[in-house]
Each structure stands twice: as structure tokens, then as C-alpha cells.
Scaffold this motif. Structure first.
Motif, mmCIF file in Angstrom:
data_model
loop_
_atom_site.group_PDB
_atom_site.id
_atom_site.type_symbol
_atom_site.label_atom_id
_atom_site.label_comp_id
_atom_site.label_asym_id
_atom_site.label_seq_id
_atom_site.Cartn_x
_atom_site.Cartn_y
_atom_site.Cartn_z
ATOM 1 N N ILE A 68 0.860 -1.186 0.000
ATOM 2 C CA ILE A 68 0.000 0.000 0.000
ATOM 3 C C ILE A 68 0.891 1.228 0.000
ATOM 4 C CG2 ILE A 68 -1.818 1.268 1.195
ATOM 5 C CD1 ILE A 68 -2.713 -1.473 0.233
ATOM 6 N N ARG A 69 0.770 2.055 -1.042
ATOM 7 C CA ARG A 69 1.565 3.272 -1.146
ATOM 8 C C ARG A 69 0.616 4.464 -1.301
ATOM 9 N NH1 ARG A 69 6.559 1.441 -5.203
ATOM 10 N NH2 ARG A 69 7.246 -0.345 -3.931
ATOM 11 N N GLY A 70 0.406 5.149 -0.214
ATOM 12 C CA GLY A 70 -0.537 6.261 -0.226
ATOM 13 C C GLY A 70 -1.851 5.862 0.412
ATOM 14 N N GLN A 71 -2.830 6.739 0.298
ATOM 15 C CA GLN A 71 -4.143 6.493 0.889
ATOM 16 C C GLN A 71 -5.228 6.558 -0.171
ATOM 17 O OE1 GLN A 71 -4.610 9.234 4.266
ATOM 18 N NE2 GLN A 71 -4.257 7.467 5.592
ATOM 19 N N PHE A 72 -6.270 5.789 0.062
ATOM 20 C CA PHE A 72 -7.413 5.797 -0.841
ATOM 21 C C PHE A 72 -8.313 6.968 -0.477
ATOM 22 C CE2 PHE A 72 -11.787 4.792 -1.892
ATOM 23 C CZ PHE A 72 -11.680 4.387 -3.207
ATOM 24 N N SER A 73 -8.507 7.877 -1.419
ATOM 25 C CA SER A 73 -9.415 9.000 -1.211
ATOM 26 C C SER A 73 -10.651 8.789 -2.085
ATOM 27 C CB SER A 73 -8.727 10.319 -1.569
ATOM 28 O OG SER A 73 -8.242 10.289 -2.897
ATOM 29 N N THR A 74 -11.643 9.628 -1.884
ATOM 30 C CA THR A 74 -12.879 9.499 -2.653
ATOM 31 C C THR A 74 -12.583 9.576 -4.140
ATOM 32 O OG1 THR A 74 -14.072 10.600 -0.868
ATOM 33 C CG2 THR A 74 -15.195 10.397 -2.979
ATOM 34 N N SER A 75 -13.140 8.631 -4.880
ATOM 35 C CA SER A 75 -12.877 8.561 -6.315
ATOM 36 C C SER A 75 -14.137 8.838 -7.116
ATOM 37 C CB SER A 75 -12.328 7.177 -6.682
ATOM 38 O OG SER A 75 -13.356 6.214 -6.623
ATOM 39 N N GLU A 76 -13.955 8.975 -8.425
ATOM 40 C CA GLU A 76 -15.094 9.174 -9.313
ATOM 41 C C GLU A 76 -15.955 7.910 -9.394
ATOM 42 O OE1 GLU A 76 -16.148 11.833 -10.752
ATOM 43 O OE2 GLU A 76 -14.489 13.188 -10.313
ATOM 44 N N PHE A 101 -1.417 -1.156 -4.375
ATOM 45 C CA PHE A 101 -2.176 0.096 -4.474
ATOM 46 C C PHE A 101 -1.214 1.259 -4.437
ATOM 47 C CE2 PHE A 101 -3.787 3.823 -2.230
ATOM 48 C CZ PHE A 101 -4.829 4.187 -3.065
ATOM 49 N N GLU A 102 -1.457 2.240 -5.313
ATOM 50 C CA GLU A 102 -0.617 3.433 -5.345
ATOM 51 C C GLU A 102 -1.478 4.670 -5.546
ATOM 52 O OE1 GLU A 102 3.107 5.406 -7.880
ATOM 53 O OE2 GLU A 102 2.334 3.427 -8.405
ATOM 54 N N GLU A 103 -1.245 5.665 -4.698
ATOM 55 C CA GLU A 103 -1.918 6.961 -4.833
ATOM 56 C C GLU A 103 -1.000 7.924 -5.565
ATOM 57 O OE1 GLU A 103 -3.744 10.581 -2.084
ATOM 58 O OE2 GLU A 103 -2.363 9.104 -1.226
ATOM 59 N N ARG A 104 -1.524 8.535 -6.616
ATOM 60 C CA ARG A 104 -0.788 9.578 -7.326
ATOM 61 C C ARG A 104 -1.554 10.898 -7.210
ATOM 62 N NH1 ARG A 104 1.350 6.373 -12.809
ATOM 63 N NH2 ARG A 104 2.521 4.750 -11.677
ATOM 64 N N ILE A 155 -4.387 3.864 -8.286
ATOM 65 C CA ILE A 155 -4.041 2.733 -9.136
ATOM 66 C C ILE A 155 -4.053 1.437 -8.332
ATOM 67 C CG2 ILE A 155 -2.259 1.707 -10.610
ATOM 68 C CD1 ILE A 155 -1.308 4.573 -11.192
ATOM 69 N N PHE A 156 -4.743 0.445 -8.866
ATOM 70 C CA PHE A 156 -4.777 -0.883 -8.272
ATOM 71 C C PHE A 156 -4.178 -1.865 -9.273
ATOM 72 C CE2 PHE A 156 -8.258 1.528 -6.505
ATOM 73 C CZ PHE A 156 -8.258 1.207 -5.161
ATOM 74 N N LYS A 157 -3.261 -2.708 -8.806
ATOM 75 C CA LYS A 157 -2.662 -3.716 -9.676
ATOM 76 C C LYS A 157 -2.880 -5.092 -9.055
ATOM 77 C CE LYS A 157 0.988 -0.717 -11.530
ATOM 78 N NZ LYS A 157 2.456 -0.550 -11.734
ATOM 79 N N ILE A 158 -3.428 -6.005 -9.853
ATOM 80 C CA ILE A 158 -3.665 -7.387 -9.424
ATOM 81 C C ILE A 158 -2.921 -8.302 -10.381
ATOM 82 C CG2 ILE A 158 -5.384 -9.205 -9.118
ATOM 83 C CD1 ILE A 158 -6.568 -5.649 -8.901
ATOM 84 N N LEU A 159 -2.062 -9.175 -9.840
ATOM 85 C CA LEU A 159 -1.240 -10.041 -10.677
ATOM 86 C C LEU A 159 -1.362 -11.497 -10.256
ATOM 87 C CD1 LEU A 159 0.608 -7.267 -9.870
ATOM 88 C CD2 LEU A 159 2.044 -8.246 -11.640
ATOM 89 N N ASN A 160 -1.237 -12.378 -11.246
ATOM 90 C CA ASN A 160 -1.182 -13.813 -10.987
ATOM 91 C C ASN A 160 -0.333 -14.495 -12.049
ATOM 92 O OD1 ASN A 160 -3.889 -13.347 -12.675
ATOM 93 N ND2 ASN A 160 -3.107 -15.385 -13.161
ATOM 94 N N PRO A 161 0.340 -15.596 -11.705
ATOM 95 C CA PRO A 161 1.137 -16.326 -12.700
ATOM 96 C C PRO A 161 0.236 -16.959 -13.750
ATOM 97 C CG PRO A 161 1.026 -17.556 -10.636
ATOM 98 C CD PRO A 161 0.406 -16.223 -10.372
ATOM 99 N N TYR A 162 0.665 -16.871 -15.016
ATOM 100 C CA TYR A 162 -0.141 -17.407 -16.124
ATOM 101 C C TYR A 162 0.741 -17.434 -17.371
ATOM 102 C CZ TYR A 162 -4.529 -18.421 -18.554
ATOM 103 O OH TYR A 162 -5.547 -19.037 -19.250
ATOM 104 N N PRO A 163 0.538 -18.405 -18.268
ATOM 105 C CA PRO A 163 1.336 -18.453 -19.503
ATOM 106 C C PRO A 163 1.204 -17.164 -20.320
ATOM 107 C CG PRO A 163 0.150 -20.514 -19.190
ATOM 108 C CD PRO A 163 -0.373 -19.565 -18.152
ATOM 109 N N TYR A 164 2.221 -16.881 -21.104
ATOM 110 C CA TYR A 164 2.242 -15.668 -21.926
ATOM 111 C C TYR A 164 1.046 -15.641 -22.879
ATOM 112 C CZ TYR A 164 3.879 -12.070 -25.154
ATOM 113 O OH TYR A 164 3.973 -10.943 -25.930
ATOM 114 N N ILE A 165 0.381 -14.497 -22.939
ATOM 115 C CA ILE A 165 -0.788 -14.310 -23.805
ATOM 116 C C ILE A 165 -0.550 -13.101 -24.700
ATOM 117 C CG2 ILE A 165 -3.262 -13.821 -23.883
ATOM 118 C CD1 ILE A 165 -2.695 -16.554 -22.780
ATOM 119 N N LYS A 166 -0.844 -13.230 -25.969
ATOM 120 C CA LYS A 166 -0.694 -12.104 -26.879
ATOM 121 C C LYS A 166 -1.669 -10.990 -26.500
ATOM 122 C CE LYS A 166 0.979 -14.698 -30.894
ATOM 123 N NZ LYS A 166 0.734 -15.046 -32.318
ATOM 124 N N TYR A 167 -1.222 -9.753 -26.736
ATOM 125 C CA TYR A 167 -2.021 -8.588 -26.364
ATOM 126 C C TYR A 167 -3.387 -8.609 -27.049
ATOM 127 C CZ TYR A 167 -3.331 -3.682 -25.718
ATOM 128 O OH TYR A 167 -3.996 -2.534 -25.387
#
Length: 212
Positions: free
Chosen positions: A93-101, A132-135, A140-152
Motif C-alpha cells: 500500500i503506497r498512499g491512501q485511498f481517497s474518494t474517487s469518481e 495500491f498506489e496513490e498519485r 491505481i490498483f494492480k492485481i497479478l497472478n502467474p499465467y502463460p504468456y498471452i498475446k495482447y
């Protein structure tokens, strides 16, 4: 929904307070190791091992830094659910969650879909990374999991209604996330990233702070 999520936040607070109550006992136990070990190296090893256990038990304290009891409580419950599946969670967690749109109830829906998809994409012992990162103007929220390479190009189809309705693991969830993003000028990006020598799928959700 808010009452339920606040209940989960209360569970998080209670868990942390109970651990704080035992903090002095843990400190005493660490010092006592000097009387039960036979060498300096053995002492250092025992203290590191004990400290690791304390750190593991208190790893969700940082969720309190988020500053939003509803979101923090929900994330705590989701992370605990991953562990109940014998999974592993790493978060920051980097920063704080403030009210969003984006209204809180929609944000909860989106985070739930992204986390569930990440876990369900793995057969056993799921691994989840959450950041989580506050700018200045965005959250910004980032969720990651291991998975085989997938084309864009294929990744983009995960958010299509036609793709989702054909029985894919992602179901209608990612299509729904995309609709919310379009309504509230949020952004969802999916990409491959290399982590720990393996390919991971990263879902990057970017939302605007309120009253820009």
C-alpha cells in the motif's frame, strides 16, 4: 453492502489488537532465546525464525494505511479467502485511498472480479500480488497472478461480451468491469510481466480522484 464490509474491517482491527496485546510477550520471548541457544549463530537463526513468524501473523496491518474502512475490510476478507485455499498473498500500500469518481460499491465489484479471476486462473495454491498506489490525481490498483504468456490481441478479447458468453473462465466479469470503466472514465489495462522468472498477468485499474 457498507455494513457488511465495515464488519470485515472490524474483524481486521480485532485481529490486529489481539496481536498487539501479545506484543510484549513476543519481545520477551525473543530476548529469552539468548538463554536457550548454545551459540551466537544459533541465536541469530532462532531470532530470525521467530521474527518471521511474528511478521507473518501481522502482515495485514498495512491495510489500515489505506484509509478507507470499506475497501480495506473487503480486501482483508479476499486475502484471507486466498489463504483458505492454501494460497499466498503479497501486497503493498503506497498512499491512501481517497474518494474517487467510481462509487465504492462499483469499486468493490471491480476489485472482486479481478481478484476472483486471478485466483480462478490457477489450479491450486493460488498466488496473488496486489498493489495500491496513490498519485496526484489518480488511484491505481494492480492485481497479478502467474499465467502463460498471452498475446495482447487475445487479452483484449477477454473484455468482449461475445468472448465472455462462450464459457470462458473470465465469464461476464471483465466485460462488466470494462462497462464501469467507460461510465466513470476509469481505465483497465492487461499485460504480461515477468516476475520471479515466470510470466504473470497484470490487471492495472486506474481511477480518477473525485473533484479534480
Amino acid at each position: 453492502m457498507a455494513k457488511g464490509e465495515n464488519g470485515k474491517y472490524d474483524d481486521l482491527l480485532l485481529s490486529i489488537r489481539m496481536k498487539e496485546h501479545n506484543f510484549k510477550n513476543h519481545i520477551a520471548a525473543l530476548f529469552a532465546l539468548s538463554y536457550t541457544t548454545k551459540s551466537y549463530d544459533e541465536l541469530v537463526f532462532a531470532q530470525r525464525e521467530y521474527y518471521g513468524k511474528i511478521k507473518e501473523e501481522n502482515k495485514y496491518v498495512k491495510l489500515l494505511y489505506l484509509g478507507d474502512s470499506i475497501v480495506a475490510g473487503y480486501l482483508y476478507e479476499k486475502f484471507c479467502d486466498v489463504e483458505r485455499k492454501n494460497g499466498h498473498v503479497e501486497y503493498d500500500i503506497r498512499g491512501q485511498f481517497s474518494t474517487s469518481e467510481v462509487p465504492d460499491y462499483h469499486l468493490i465489484e471491480m476489485l472482486g472480479i479481478l481478484i476472483d479471476n486471478s485466483v480462478e486462473a490457477q489450479d491450486e495454491r493460488p498466488q496473488l500480488k496486489f498493489f495500491f498506489e496513490e498519485r496526484d490525481n489518480t488511484l491505481i490498483f494492480k492485481i497479478l497472478n502467474p499465467y502463460p504468456y498471452i498475446k495482447y490481441e487475445e487479452m483484449n478479447t477477454w473484455f468482449d461480451l461475445e468472448h465472455s458468453s462462450k464459457g470462458a473462465k473470465h465469464g461476464l466479469g471483465l466485460y462488466y468491469v470494462k462497462q464501469i470503466c467507460q461510465k466513470y472514465r476509469a481505465n483497465i489495462i492487461c499485460r504480461n510481466v515477468e516476475c520471479q522468472g515466470k510470466n504473470w498477468i497484470e490487471m492495472n485499474l486506474e481511477i480518477e480522484k473525485a473533484n479534480r
